[in-house]
Design a protein around this motif. Structure first.
Motif, PDB file in Angstrom:
ATOM      1  N   TYR A   1      -5.278  -5.804   4.123  1.00 40.21           N
ATOM      2  CA  TYR A   1      -4.900  -4.401   3.934  1.00 40.21           C
ATOM      3  C   TYR A   1      -5.215  -3.564   5.172  1.00 40.21           C
ATOM      4  O   TYR A   1      -4.457  -2.652   5.528  1.00 40.21           O
ATOM      5  CB  TYR A   1      -5.630  -3.805   2.726  1.00 40.21           C
ATOM      6  CG  TYR A   1      -5.312  -4.459   1.407  1.00 40.21           C
ATOM      7  CD1 TYR A   1      -4.018  -4.861   1.083  1.00 40.21           C
ATOM      8  CD2 TYR A   1      -6.313  -4.672   0.457  1.00 40.21           C
ATOM      9  CE1 TYR A   1      -3.730  -5.464  -0.126  1.00 40.21           C
ATOM     10  CE2 TYR A   1      -6.034  -5.272  -0.774  1.00 40.21           C
ATOM     11  CZ  TYR A   1      -4.749  -5.666  -1.055  1.00 40.21           C
ATOM     12  OH  TYR A   1      -4.478  -6.257  -2.259  1.00 40.21           O
TER      13      TYR A   1
ATOM     14  N   LEU B   1       0.824  -1.198   0.000  1.00 42.77           N
ATOM     15  CA  LEU B   1       0.000   0.000   0.000  1.00 42.77           C
ATOM     16  C   LEU B   1       0.860   1.251   0.000  1.00 42.77           C
ATOM     17  O   LEU B   1       1.978   1.262   0.492  1.00 42.77           O
ATOM     18  CB  LEU B   1      -0.905   0.031   1.247  1.00 42.77           C
ATOM     19  CG  LEU B   1      -1.808  -1.172   1.491  1.00 42.77           C
ATOM     20  CD1 LEU B   1      -2.560  -0.996   2.807  1.00 42.77           C
ATOM     21  CD2 LEU B   1      -2.782  -1.352   0.335  1.00 42.77           C
TER      22      LEU B   1
ATOM     23  N   LEU C   1      -3.388   1.075  -3.747  1.00 44.89           N
ATOM     24  CA  LEU C   1      -2.823  -0.241  -3.986  1.00 44.89           C
ATOM     25  C   LEU C   1      -1.685  -0.110  -4.993  1.00 44.89           C
ATOM     26  O   LEU C   1      -1.900   0.229  -6.159  1.00 44.89           O
ATOM     27  CB  LEU C   1      -3.907  -1.189  -4.507  1.00 44.89           C
ATOM     28  CG  LEU C   1      -3.561  -2.670  -4.595  1.00 44.89           C
ATOM     29  CD1 LEU C   1      -3.162  -3.225  -3.225  1.00 44.89           C
ATOM     30  CD2 LEU C   1      -4.749  -3.444  -5.154  1.00 44.89           C
TER      31      LEU C   1
END
Length: 202
Positions: free
Chosen positions: A128, A29, A89
């Protein structure tokens, strides 16, 4: 010009506050400070009922509402030096998959640092949120000088409760409260409790 990307902050020098970066690069990320143009990805994420299962009243109803929300986030960052990050992303060309924050929230009559994130449903289940939460805890301690961070999580939000446990937050039941019919559980992590693993956040 924005600052060069930083890596996720480590805790090897936690006695000194560090300048807050505009961008943080994690393994998968990229977190960056929000910009006016982020209204475009904000609306589809924040108007989706699937991202507001536990906070339906916070759904955005229009593009105009997105603009007001973005302006409020920018004011918070200017006033407090922290706030909402845009979660991108890396392997998808920095596609925006959500927004997350460490903002001030009243808990037990005192304003405390409160982390949280809202990701598009297609980004759920990949870890995430845990990756994000681990890093922003470090930001709160290293850049904002927080002595502790409190996460206020609704009882029904099992996913966020799991993330809090994965990043080492502990229950603080004496601070639990209730908003309407919703019970909120409080999880705590202190700067003193952060453990260094190979010079990086756990």
């Amino acid at each position: 010009m924005a600052d060069a990307p930083s890596v996720c902050p480590d805790m090897t020098d936690s006695t000194r506050l560090r300048p807050r970066p505009e961008t943080i690069l994690l393994g998968r990320l990229r977190l960056r400070r929000q910009q006016p143009g982020d209204v475009d990805p904000l609306y589809p994420i924040y108007c989706d009922p699937a991202t507001h299962l536990h906070h339906p009243a916070r759904r955005l109803s229009s593009i105009d509402a997105s603009g007001h929300t973005m302006a409020r986030w920018q004011r918070h960052w200017q006033d407090h030096g922290s706030g909402q990050w845009v979660v991108c992303l890396v392997d998808a060309g920095d596609r925006v998959i959500g927004f997350g924050r460490v903002t001030y929230r009243c808990c037990g009559g005192v304003d405390k640092h409160d982390p949280g994130c809202r990701l598009t449903p297609t980004a759920s289940g990949h870890g995430y949120a845990t990756e994000f939460a681990s890093c922003v805890l470090g930001c709160a301690f290293l850049h904002s000088g927080a002595a502790e961070v409190l996460a206020l999580i609704r009882l029904a939000n099992r996913g966020s409760i799991r993330v809090a446990g994965k990043v080492g937050m502990q229950r603080a039941p004496e601070l639990d409260d209730q908003v309407g019919d919703a019970v909120r559980l409080v999880f705590r992590k202190t700067a003193r409790a952060v453990v260094v693993h190979d010079g990086r956040l756990p």
